[in-house]
Design an enzyme around this catalytic site. Structure first.
Site, PDB file in Angstrom:
ATOM      1  N   ARG A   1    -109.652 -13.677 -17.850  1.00 16.81           N
ATOM      2  CA  ARG A   1    -110.544 -12.619 -18.321  1.00 16.81           C
ATOM      3  C   ARG A   1    -110.270 -11.335 -17.528  1.00 16.81           C
ATOM      4  NH1 ARG A   1    -114.981 -16.649 -17.974  1.00 16.81           N
ATOM      5  NH2 ARG A   1    -115.621 -17.270 -20.072  1.00 16.81           N
TER       6      ARG A   1
ATOM      7  N   ASP B   1    -106.858 -18.708 -11.381  1.00 17.56           N
ATOM      8  CA  ASP B   1    -106.109 -19.809 -11.968  1.00 17.56           C
ATOM      9  C   ASP B   1    -105.365 -19.250 -13.184  1.00 17.56           C
ATOM     10  OD1 ASP B   1    -105.198 -22.368 -12.293  1.00 17.56           O
ATOM     11  OD2 ASP B   1    -107.105 -23.225 -12.930  1.00 17.56           O
TER      12      ASP B   1
ATOM     13  N   HIS C   1    -109.410 -26.171  -9.951  1.00 17.94           N
ATOM     14  CA  HIS C   1    -109.497 -24.839  -9.353  1.00 17.94           C
ATOM     15  C   HIS C   1    -110.651 -24.769  -8.359  1.00 17.94           C
ATOM     16  CE1 HIS C   1    -109.789 -20.199 -10.034  1.00 17.94           C
ATOM     17  NE2 HIS C   1    -109.299 -20.504  -8.854  1.00 17.94           N
TER      18      HIS C   1
ATOM     19  N   ASP D   1    -116.232 -15.520 -13.171  1.00 14.61           N
ATOM     20  CA  ASP D   1    -115.816 -14.156 -13.484  1.00 14.61           C
ATOM     21  C   ASP D   1    -116.551 -13.504 -14.649  1.00 14.61           C
ATOM     22  OD1 ASP D   1    -114.777 -15.760 -15.434  1.00 14.61           O
ATOM     23  OD2 ASP D   1    -112.716 -15.016 -15.308  1.00 14.61           O
ATOM     24  N   ASP D   2    -117.510 -14.211 -15.258  1.00 14.23           N
ATOM     25  CA  ASP D   2    -118.234 -13.653 -16.398  1.00 14.23           C
ATOM     26  C   ASP D   2    -119.716 -13.466 -16.088  1.00 14.23           C
ATOM     27  OD1 ASP D   2    -118.900 -16.309 -16.237  1.00 14.23           O
ATOM     28  OD2 ASP D   2    -118.777 -16.710 -18.389  1.00 14.23           O
TER      29      ASP D   2
ATOM     30  N   ASP E   1    -119.562 -29.844 -12.705  1.00 13.81           N
ATOM     31  CA  ASP E   1    -120.980 -29.502 -12.614  1.00 13.81           C
ATOM     32  C   ASP E   1    -121.874 -30.665 -13.042  1.00 13.81           C
ATOM     33  OD1 ASP E   1    -119.935 -29.188 -15.152  1.00 13.81           O
ATOM     34  OD2 ASP E   1    -121.049 -27.361 -15.619  1.00 13.81           O
TER      35      ASP E   1
END
Length: 424
Positions: free
Chosen positions: A94, A125, A171, A193-194, A274
């Site tokens: 992204r 990554d 990652h 990153d979002d 998660d």
């Protein structure tokens, strides 16, 4: 006696007391119901071996506890305000990672002069060239890491279509290993990153760092509230600073300590990290701290999940707009979040102050006098469920997320999920 000395003394007392109890077990089998085994040498031998293994495990656990006390003594003594708190951003392909990094740099207390106290680490990554250029554009303002393995992760045949989740787990393991290994940090906040972050993002985690270090019943602090949608939470004075415990691992901007990473890293999963964290074997009865108003929101509809939950839930999440001075009341936060006190207060609110009603009754009352409900702030109501299906039906009716992971509902604590329903 200094606080550090008191902590070490108490740890030593617990250590000695436990081993004294173990000695009683070993020396007095008859007193503990082993009389039958005494006439059976093989059974007695098996019992002694089992007990020895238990003792060995407990000794190792006590050793880790003492090491953690020593390692984090500065956090327990309140010097957590000066301990470096690393922020790890995980990215892939992204180029909009710049939106996340810009916010993190904008809100960092002290700006670039505070880089040593709040180091910003970006791990990429995928090898996506455009994303790599975007990260490189920040120069020395960020520490750049590149995950070195480019190939697929070996997954079971039935899981190969989920290769993206396996790459993400790889990652995470590599990047966290770098943060707590070669880079030498003792505390880190993990961000993808979002995510957009709130103005008090750093203030929130800084204040809760010594709370996390001092309370063994906690294992993470998250900036995210799974049911933090408009209408389900009450924005306004006081609401932004409300903090709660949750048995559900929230993620989406979360803090952990090096001691937890050393516990998790040897058994880190190949995929779905998660959900793995939400299993009882990892959680071990520990809770996370979460805010009533989220300090992160996601803007990334595109991803390996294919936008799961995004349109229905995630795009409606509220981001706390203001700034709460959490560090000024960190001692009060520590007392209020400590498990015995928190559980007593929580139980009283849920089972004494909240009236038991049915869904139909709740809906009728809301329809009958919506304006009055807003003006007079009616007392809390309690809806009870006794099965997974009943929970899902109630959650859907209230607009909350209805899924459970390892039997734990999102944002739930002791099975209780708290939401706002038409002002109530």
């Amino acid at each position: 006696m200094p606080r550090r000395g008191k902590l070490l003394v108490w740890a030593l007392v617990l250590f000695i007391g436990w081993n004294a109890l173990v000695l009683l077990f070993v020396l007095g089998p008859g007193a503990w119901g082993w009389a039958g085994a005494a006439g059976d040498p093989e059974a007695l031998a098996r019992e002694v071996v089992r007990l020895a293994e238990d003792v060995e495990r407990e000794l190792e656990s006590q050793k880790r506890l003492l090491e953690q006390i020593e390692r984090h003594r500065g956090l327990w003594q309140g010097r957590g305000l000066q301990v470096p708190l690393a922020v790890l951003v995980l990215g892939c392909d992204r180029v909009t990672v710049t939106r996340c990094l810009d916010k993190l740099l904008r809100y960092r207390p002290g700006g670039d002069s505070a880089a040593a106290l709040y180091p910003l680490i970006v791990s990429q990554d995928c090898g996506h060239a455009g994303t790599a250029r975007a990260i490189a554009g920040y120069g020395s303002r960020v520490t750049r890491l590149v995950q070195p393995e480019a190939g697929d992760v070996e997954a079971p045949p039935e899981q190969r279509r989920f290769q993206g989740y396996y790459r993400i787990a790889r990652h995470y393991r590599w990047a966290l290993g770098q943060v707590f290994g070669p880079l030498g940090h003792v505390a880190a906040v993990v961000v993808e990153d979002d995510l957009d972050v709130a103005p008090d993002f750093y203030e929130y985690f800084r204040a809760l760092l010594p709370v996390l270090a001092a309370d063994p019943s906690l294992w993470c602090v998250s900036a995210w509230h799974d049911n933090g949608k408009r209408g389900l939470v009450q924005p306004g004075p006081g609401a932004g600073g409300s903090l709660l415990r949750t048995d559900f691992f929230p993620g989406l901007g979360w803090m952990l300590l090096r001691g937890l990473w050393l516990e998790l890293e040897p058994k880190w999963p190949l995929g779905f990290w998660d959900d793995w964290l939400r299993e009882p074997g990892q959680r071990r009865g520990r809770a996370c701290v979460r805010p009533e108003l989220s300090r992160t929101v996601t803007f990334g509809r595109r991803g390996v999940s294919g936008g799961q939950f995004y349109d229905q839930h995630l795009r409606h999440m509220l981001l706390s707009p203001g700034f709460e001075a959490f560090t000024r009341r960190r001692h009060r936060l520590a007392r209020g979040l400590r498990q015995p006190r928190y559980d007593a207060d929580f139980t009283a609110r849920v089972y004494s102050a909240a009236a038991l009603v049915t869904l139909e009754q709740l809906q009728r009352e809301a329809e009958a006098s919506p304006a009055q409900a807003q003006a007079q702030a009616p007392p809390a109501a309690r809806l009870e469920y006794r099965s997974r299906d009943q929970f899902k039906a109630l959650a859907r009716a209230l607009g909350a997320m209805d899924d459970l992971k390892s039997g734990v509902p999102r944002a739930g604590y002791r099975g209780v999920v708290t939401v706002l329903y038409r002002g109530r």
